[in-house]
Design an enzyme around this catalytic site. Sequence first.
Site: not given
Length: 368
Positions: A40, A42, A45, A61, A167
């Site tokens: 992912c 995320s 980042h 995650h 997610c």
Amino acid sequence: MKTRTAVIYEPGTPIRVEEIELDTPKEQEVLVRMVAAGVCHSDYHVVKGDLPAYLPMALGHEGAGIVEQVGPGVSDLKPGDHVLMSFIPACGSCPSCVSGHSNLCDKGAGTLSGPLLDGTFRMHGEKGDIGQFCYIGSFSEYTVVPAMSVVKIADYYPLNRAVLVSCGVPTGVGSVIHRARVTPGSTVMVIGCGGIGMNIVQGAAIAGARMIIAVDIHDFKLEKAKEFGATHTINSSQEDPVNKALELTWGVGVDYAFEAIATPETIAQAFNATAKNGTVVVAGLSPFLAQAIPISPLNLVLYQKTLMGTLFGDSQPRNDIPMLLRMYESGKIKLDELVTRTYKLDQINEAYDDLLAGRNIRGVIEFS
């Protein structure tokens, strides 16, 4: 015990896969053998430095695995249970949880801080403690996580596909169903057709939208969007998405616009493409330093538009994860089609290169 884990030490450097020490689970924690982990954006980042986080950090995650050991006080899980990770823990008792918004659970406030909920670390390397992204660190052969961060699922679901319901799927579909509450017969625009945006597209199709406009700069993703329910596509590197959306809606604009890239510019595009009384939903994570959106406050009022954010698609993981898996089982939700490529843990940097280059809808790390 020893486990191989993907760790970031400094922003802007490659992710390192190395053997680290993993403690046994403490109170209200479980040890999970990972079977699959979704790649992912995320996590990237943290790699790029867009989000301030504890370093070194074990990344990942979106995860699926099998419980190996439970810590003291864990009564609803046992070794052998198949589980999905929830990157926001759900305590069940804070104001957000009891009001039906466990995606905003107070326990999730420290997901970038490094240690687990008790303030201590379970992962350790040669240079000291290693944090776990979102209390999980799913890019690891084994991980110890809070019991409130896992959801038990039936053991007949393939974990290398069910992992997406950890997610990306609830974030995308939930943005449509729970947050925007898209109505049948409405018009929808989705800016960004990666792992989140593609699930917004299929969520809009499930909700009964009559027009679903997919926007991206990669023709590969736009073609895939048609498989998930898009009725029209716009390559925003070749034509202005706002003008094209207005053209497709006879100058009115769309009823709902979803933004899954999370830049100020694309959020403004979503806002400007939305009709009077329309709704704009921002589902992606913007860089920490992005502090303003270039939209007209006057038009916000005069056109009675609604601009909202969403985390995890306003989903309640303990309810929504099993529901989405049942929808997959009955053919109402596509999971297999979301997976573009699978990787081994040692290919984690290659997996992120493919994500950033727009070659994947969702990449999945599979553990042998």
